[in-house]
Design a protein around this motif. Structure first.
Motif, PDB file in Angstrom:
ATOM      1  N   GLN A  90       0.832  -1.202   0.000  1.00  0.00           N
ATOM      2  CA  GLN A  90       0.000   0.000   0.000  1.00  0.00           C
ATOM      3  C   GLN A  90       0.871   1.258   0.000  1.00  0.00           C
ATOM      4  O   GLN A  90       0.578   2.230  -0.698  1.00  0.00           O
ATOM      5  CB  GLN A  90      -0.897  -0.015   1.239  1.00  0.00           C
ATOM      6  CG  GLN A  90      -1.832   1.176   1.335  1.00  0.00           C
ATOM      7  CD  GLN A  90      -1.938   1.702   2.741  1.00  0.00           C
ATOM      8  OE1 GLN A  90      -1.748   0.982   3.718  1.00  0.00           O
ATOM      9  NE2 GLN A  90      -2.245   2.981   2.858  1.00  0.00           N
ATOM     10  N   PHE A  91       1.964   1.210   0.753  1.00  0.00           N
ATOM     11  CA  PHE A  91       2.868   2.372   0.788  1.00  0.00           C
ATOM     12  C   PHE A  91       3.419   2.670  -0.593  1.00  0.00           C
ATOM     13  O   PHE A  91       3.370   3.809  -1.062  1.00  0.00           O
ATOM     14  CB  PHE A  91       4.016   2.128   1.767  1.00  0.00           C
ATOM     15  CG  PHE A  91       5.106   3.157   1.629  1.00  0.00           C
ATOM     16  CD1 PHE A  91       4.947   4.414   2.170  1.00  0.00           C
ATOM     17  CD2 PHE A  91       6.269   2.878   0.922  1.00  0.00           C
ATOM     18  CE1 PHE A  91       5.929   5.378   2.017  1.00  0.00           C
ATOM     19  CE2 PHE A  91       7.260   3.832   0.772  1.00  0.00           C
ATOM     20  CZ  PHE A  91       7.088   5.080   1.323  1.00  0.00           C
ATOM     21  N   TRP A  92       3.946   1.649  -1.274  1.00  0.00           N
ATOM     22  CA  TRP A  92       4.564   1.893  -2.587  1.00  0.00           C
ATOM     23  C   TRP A  92       3.545   2.365  -3.598  1.00  0.00           C
ATOM     24  O   TRP A  92       3.824   3.233  -4.424  1.00  0.00           O
ATOM     25  CB  TRP A  92       5.309   0.640  -3.074  1.00  0.00           C
ATOM     26  CG  TRP A  92       6.555   0.385  -2.275  1.00  0.00           C
ATOM     27  CD1 TRP A  92       6.798  -0.652  -1.433  1.00  0.00           C
ATOM     28  CD2 TRP A  92       7.730   1.216  -2.221  1.00  0.00           C
ATOM     29  NE1 TRP A  92       8.042  -0.529  -0.845  1.00  0.00           N
ATOM     30  CE2 TRP A  92       8.635   0.615  -1.322  1.00  0.00           C
ATOM     31  CE3 TRP A  92       8.097   2.415  -2.834  1.00  0.00           C
ATOM     32  CZ2 TRP A  92       9.892   1.159  -1.025  1.00  0.00           C
ATOM     33  CZ3 TRP A  92       9.349   2.966  -2.537  1.00  0.00           C
ATOM     34  CH2 TRP A  92      10.221   2.330  -1.642  1.00  0.00           C
ATOM     35  N   LEU A  93       2.333   1.816  -3.531  1.00  0.00           N
ATOM     36  CA  LEU A  93       1.277   2.269  -4.443  1.00  0.00           C
ATOM     37  C   LEU A  93       0.954   3.743  -4.211  1.00  0.00           C
ATOM     38  O   LEU A  93       0.817   4.528  -5.145  1.00  0.00           O
ATOM     39  CB  LEU A  93       0.002   1.446  -4.216  1.00  0.00           C
ATOM     40  CG  LEU A  93      -0.168   0.210  -5.074  1.00  0.00           C
ATOM     41  CD1 LEU A  93      -1.485  -0.488  -4.709  1.00  0.00           C
ATOM     42  CD2 LEU A  93      -0.202   0.596  -6.555  1.00  0.00           C
ATOM     43  N   PHE A  94       0.849   4.105  -2.940  1.00  0.00           N
ATOM     44  CA  PHE A  94       0.497   5.476  -2.586  1.00  0.00           C
ATOM     45  C   PHE A  94       1.605   6.433  -3.023  1.00  0.00           C
ATOM     46  O   PHE A  94       1.346   7.487  -3.608  1.00  0.00           O
ATOM     47  CB  PHE A  94       0.261   5.551  -1.074  1.00  0.00           C
ATOM     48  CG  PHE A  94      -0.399   6.824  -0.615  1.00  0.00           C
ATOM     49  CD1 PHE A  94      -1.421   7.401  -1.359  1.00  0.00           C
ATOM     50  CD2 PHE A  94      -0.016   7.430   0.568  1.00  0.00           C
ATOM     51  CE1 PHE A  94      -2.039   8.572  -0.926  1.00  0.00           C
ATOM     52  CE2 PHE A  94      -0.628   8.598   1.005  1.00  0.00           C
ATOM     53  CZ  PHE A  94      -1.638   9.160   0.258  1.00  0.00           C
ATOM     54  N   LEU A  95       2.852   6.016  -2.756  1.00  0.00           N
ATOM     55  CA  LEU A  95       3.983   6.865  -3.141  1.00  0.00           C
ATOM     56  C   LEU A  95       4.044   7.010  -4.656  1.00  0.00           C
ATOM     57  O   LEU A  95       4.270   8.106  -5.185  1.00  0.00           O
ATOM     58  CB  LEU A  95       5.288   6.280  -2.607  1.00  0.00           C
ATOM     59  CG  LEU A  95       6.500   7.204  -2.729  1.00  0.00           C
ATOM     60  CD1 LEU A  95       6.384   8.385  -1.772  1.00  0.00           C
ATOM     61  CD2 LEU A  95       7.800   6.456  -2.462  1.00  0.00           C
ATOM     62  N   PHE A  96       3.800   5.914  -5.368  1.00  0.00           N
ATOM     63  CA  PHE A  96       3.798   5.966  -6.835  1.00  0.00           C
ATOM     64  C   PHE A  96       2.714   6.917  -7.332  1.00  0.00           C
ATOM     65  O   PHE A  96       2.951   7.747  -8.207  1.00  0.00           O
ATOM     66  CB  PHE A  96       3.603   4.557  -7.423  1.00  0.00           C
ATOM     67  CG  PHE A  96       3.379   4.573  -8.907  1.00  0.00           C
ATOM     68  CD1 PHE A  96       4.429   4.786  -9.784  1.00  0.00           C
ATOM     69  CD2 PHE A  96       2.092   4.405  -9.424  1.00  0.00           C
ATOM     70  CE1 PHE A  96       4.218   4.831 -11.157  1.00  0.00           C
ATOM     71  CE2 PHE A  96       1.870   4.447 -10.794  1.00  0.00           C
ATOM     72  CZ  PHE A  96       2.946   4.667 -11.654  1.00  0.00           C
ATOM     73  N   VAL A 127      -8.518   5.775  -3.740  1.00  0.00           N
ATOM     74  CA  VAL A 127      -9.607   5.022  -3.111  1.00  0.00           C
ATOM     75  C   VAL A 127      -9.159   3.572  -2.857  1.00  0.00           C
ATOM     76  O   VAL A 127      -9.398   3.017  -1.776  1.00  0.00           O
ATOM     77  CB  VAL A 127     -10.879   5.057  -3.996  1.00  0.00           C
ATOM     78  CG1 VAL A 127     -11.957   4.142  -3.442  1.00  0.00           C
ATOM     79  CG2 VAL A 127     -11.404   6.488  -4.095  1.00  0.00           C
ATOM     80  N   VAL A 128      -8.475   2.979  -3.842  1.00  0.00           N
ATOM     81  CA  VAL A 128      -7.995   1.600  -3.684  1.00  0.00           C
ATOM     82  C   VAL A 128      -6.997   1.519  -2.524  1.00  0.00           C
ATOM     83  O   VAL A 128      -7.088   0.638  -1.662  1.00  0.00           O
ATOM     84  CB  VAL A 128      -7.347   1.097  -4.997  1.00  0.00           C
ATOM     85  CG1 VAL A 128      -6.664  -0.242  -4.789  1.00  0.00           C
ATOM     86  CG2 VAL A 128      -8.398   1.003  -6.088  1.00  0.00           C
ATOM     87  N   LEU A 131      -8.780   1.738   0.719  1.00  0.00           N
ATOM     88  CA  LEU A 131      -9.480   0.493   1.069  1.00  0.00           C
ATOM     89  C   LEU A 131      -8.509  -0.562   1.577  1.00  0.00           C
ATOM     90  O   LEU A 131      -8.810  -1.286   2.538  1.00  0.00           O
ATOM     91  CB  LEU A 131     -10.259  -0.031  -0.141  1.00  0.00           C
ATOM     92  CG  LEU A 131     -11.513   0.768  -0.505  1.00  0.00           C
ATOM     93  CD1 LEU A 131     -12.147   0.244  -1.786  1.00  0.00           C
ATOM     94  CD2 LEU A 131     -12.530   0.713   0.648  1.00  0.00           C
ATOM     95  N   MET A 132      -7.326  -0.666   0.935  1.00  0.00           N
ATOM     96  CA  MET A 132      -6.306  -1.608   1.424  1.00  0.00           C
ATOM     97  C   MET A 132      -5.950  -1.290   2.871  1.00  0.00           C
ATOM     98  O   MET A 132      -5.865  -2.175   3.734  1.00  0.00           O
ATOM     99  CB  MET A 132      -5.023  -1.487   0.581  1.00  0.00           C
ATOM    100  CG  MET A 132      -5.134  -2.043  -0.821  1.00  0.00           C
ATOM    101  SD  MET A 132      -3.750  -1.504  -1.844  1.00  0.00           S
ATOM    102  CE  MET A 132      -2.460  -2.556  -1.232  1.00  0.00           C
ATOM    103  N   PHE A 133      -5.759   0.003   3.122  1.00  0.00           N
ATOM    104  CA  PHE A 133      -5.382   0.443   4.465  1.00  0.00           C
ATOM    105  C   PHE A 133      -6.483   0.144   5.477  1.00  0.00           C
ATOM    106  O   PHE A 133      -6.241  -0.443   6.535  1.00  0.00           O
ATOM    107  CB  PHE A 133      -5.085   1.955   4.421  1.00  0.00           C
ATOM    108  CG  PHE A 133      -4.972   2.576   5.763  1.00  0.00           C
ATOM    109  CD1 PHE A 133      -3.841   2.385   6.536  1.00  0.00           C
ATOM    110  CD2 PHE A 133      -5.991   3.360   6.264  1.00  0.00           C
ATOM    111  CE1 PHE A 133      -3.738   2.962   7.789  1.00  0.00           C
ATOM    112  CE2 PHE A 133      -5.890   3.939   7.517  1.00  0.00           C
ATOM    113  CZ  PHE A 133      -4.763   3.742   8.281  1.00  0.00           C
TER     114      PHE A 133
END
Lengths: 447, 149
Positions: A90-96, A127-128, A131-133
């Protein structure tokens, strides 16, 4: 730190601090553009710099909240995180997503609504990520101990996700657009974000002062009751002049004037706990940030908000530098300081260091706070002069701006001081002790 | 305090009160929406006004200007730019004046705030002006106090 999975918070703290520096850097660039308008005007127009400045702030504060939750929830729930792997993904997705948004802005790819400039696919990705978080932390709380702190924190975090959905609604009627835009912006910062703030402060008070949980948690419910009872209808202070019915002037004025009460309660709460607790915790810097948080939030969000929230006053000050002054001090006090308080408390535990780098950190506190305070005063005076010249005398906007040069130079100076303070904070959290830690790990491989 | 108010009582007050205030708020917002929709009957958002709003958003105008007081405070208020250009008296001249101003940017004047050059077609500029005109006709409770914005 009691649970291994709390360590995922480090990713979020590091990401947040990096974006924090970027945010202030772009702030200084904008402060320079204001006084030297031809600076970068072709390469980086003001509007692009501004969306990076504000979006970096929002993203790093949220990233910090996620990190706070990942540190706090296992400890409160007395169980390991449901899935540390999911948290890292989730962190890497958010940072990306954040990086893609910024690069896109530089190429003029944006949706062009203030603060919600992210292109649709990034909004959906957010949003994704949310939701993961929420899945991860909710599952953790469900399998562990339930406390008032985790209840309130989860409510705040779910609220953040739910109200963000209104960012997807953009009607062609500007009045309706504005009304529901505030459902994201106001119901975030003067609503559900305050639940996160109050619950994290409550956690820090339990840890730092040793006051009994029952006392802290009762305070917590009282504070957040005051917050939402005033803050929800306080949304009305944004509905004065945008084409909505006139009754909002009464509702908005009365309820938003009362929004100062929960902030005052947080000051009383934090100082009372420290005074009653009498425990001398080794992490003095974390305590300083916690007390600074409630105090600066009271002034920035509470007092500076009240200054221009009554409808007859707002009629003159609306959309002047007074608003900018309030925005800067409120975000700094309530949410920047909250995050830094938690980082300062948690990072020595996560990195297995003694909190001995505190003097630098406290210098960072005082330098940054001085910078932001001075900036707030400069912008407040600029705003009062602007309101008089433009709204009372009827002078043209650009002519008025020419009269405010001195204030803008002072703001730029304050901004540079703030940048130095922020670099000091980041350095004090990340660097000192790493060499000694490496030595200790080498000496004690068994740990 | 522990005698007066228990933790569970405080919690119940929080949940009950929050639900109450949120319902009141949502009700008032619903009423306001119906008021706004009723006004739209006489003051409709035409396809051109809607297209103009898209132009406004595509170029992130709000990250320099303000519209009805909301935005970046770096450049003039545009909620009443139509009125400032004399659109109420002479619509054709105001329309041409606003379009010409946008087309002639950046001024490049040293020491003056620079508005970037935007590639906007003539038809889009007309939509944008329609959006400004529509916005200037919103009942803003007489805000801003002066035509200067």
């Amino acid at each position: 730190m009691k649970y291994q999975s709390q360590r995922v918070a480090l990713y979020y703290f590091a990401g947040a601090l990096g974006l924090f520096v970027a945010q202030i850097l772009f702030g200084v660039i904008m402060g320079t553009i204001v006084v030297v308008p031809n600076f970068l005007s072709e390469l980086l127009p003001f509007n692009i710099a501004r969306m990076i400045h504000t979006n970096a702030l929002i993203v790093w504060l949220l990233m910090g909240f996620f990190g706070c939750a990942y540190y706090l929830i296992p400890e409160e729930s007395e169980t390991e995180l449901y899935s540390p792997k999911l948290a890292i993904l989730q962190f890497w997705l958010f940072l990306f997503g954040a990086a893609a948004a910024v690069v896109g802005y530089l190429f003029r790819i944006h949706e062009g609504r203030e603060f919600l400039e992210q292109p649709l696919w990034i909004k959906l990705a957010i949003v994704v990520v949310a939701l993961m978080f929420l899945f991860n932390v909710s599952m953790t709380v469900l399998k562990g101990r339930k406390t008032a702190i985790t209840n309130v924190l989860l409510l705040g975090l779910w609220g953040i996700a739910v109200f963000f959905l209104f960012s997807l609604y953009n009607p062609s009627n500007l009045i309706l657009d504005k009304m529901f835009w505030w459902w994201v912006v106001h119901l975030w910062v003067e609503g559900v974000w305050e639940l996160v703030m109050a619950s994290v402060l409550a956690f820090l008070m339990i840890k730092l002062t040793g006051v009994d949980r029952e006392v802290v948690e009762k305070w917590l419910y009282i504070i957040i009751s005051l917050t939402l009872f005033t803050g929800i209808l306080g949304t009305g202070h944004h509905y004065y002049w945008i084409g909505t019915p006139a009754y909002w002037q009464w509702i908005g004025s009365i309820f938003s004037a009362l929004e100062v009460v929960p902030f005052f309660a947080m000051v009383i709460f934090t100082f009372m706990m420290v005074w009653k607790g009498g425990r001398s915790h080794a992490n003095k810097a974390a305590l300083l940030w916690s007390l600074g948080c409630s105090t600066f939030a009271f002034f920035g969000a509470g007092v500076w908000g009240f200054l221009h929230t009554l409808a007859p006053i707002n009629y003159v000050t609306h959309g002047t530098q007074v608003t900018a002054a309030h925005g800067h001090l409120a975000f700094y006090g309530a949410y920047v300081m909250l995050n830094i308080a938690m980082f300062t408390y948690a990072m020595p535990n996560l990195l297995k260091r003694e909190p001995y780098n505190q003097v630098l950190n406290m210098w960072g506190f005082w330098i940054t706070s001085s910078g932001v305070t001075f900036m707030t005063f400069a912008l407040t005076f600029a705003g009062v002069v602007q309101a008089h010249l433009q709204r009372v005398m009827g002078m043209g906007f650009m002519d008025v701006q020419d009269q405010l040069g001195l204030f803008y130079w002072m703001r730029l100076g304050a901004g540079v001081v703030t940048l130095l303070g922020v670099i000091l904070i980041v350095w004090s959290l990340a660097v000192p002790g790493s060499a000694r830690q490496a030595g200790r790990v080498a000496a004690q491989p068994a740990e | 305090m522990s005698e007066i108010l228990t933790k569970s009582a405080a919690r119940n007050i929080f949940y009950g009160g929050t639900a109450f205030f949120f319902i009141v708020f949502a009700g008032l917002v619903a009423h306001s929406v119906s008021t706004v929709n009723a006004m739209s009957e006489t003051h409709p958002v035409t396809p051109s006004v809607a297209a103009g709003k898209k132009v406004w958003e595509r170029h992130a105008c709000i990250d320099c200007h303000t519209i009805l007081g909301e935005g970046a405070y770096y450049a003039p208020e545009l909620g009443n730019v139509w009125v400032r250009y004399g659109g109420r008296e002479d619509a054709a001249t105001a329309r041409e004046g606003i379009k010409l101003w946008i087309k002639s940017q950046p001024t490049g004047v040293e020491g003056r705030r620079q508005m970037p050059h935007f590639d906007i077609s003539d038809a889009e500029l007309d939509s944008l002006v329609d959006f400004f005109k529509w916005t200037s006709e919103i009942n803003t409770q007489n805000w801003p106090p002066k035509v200067s914005g």
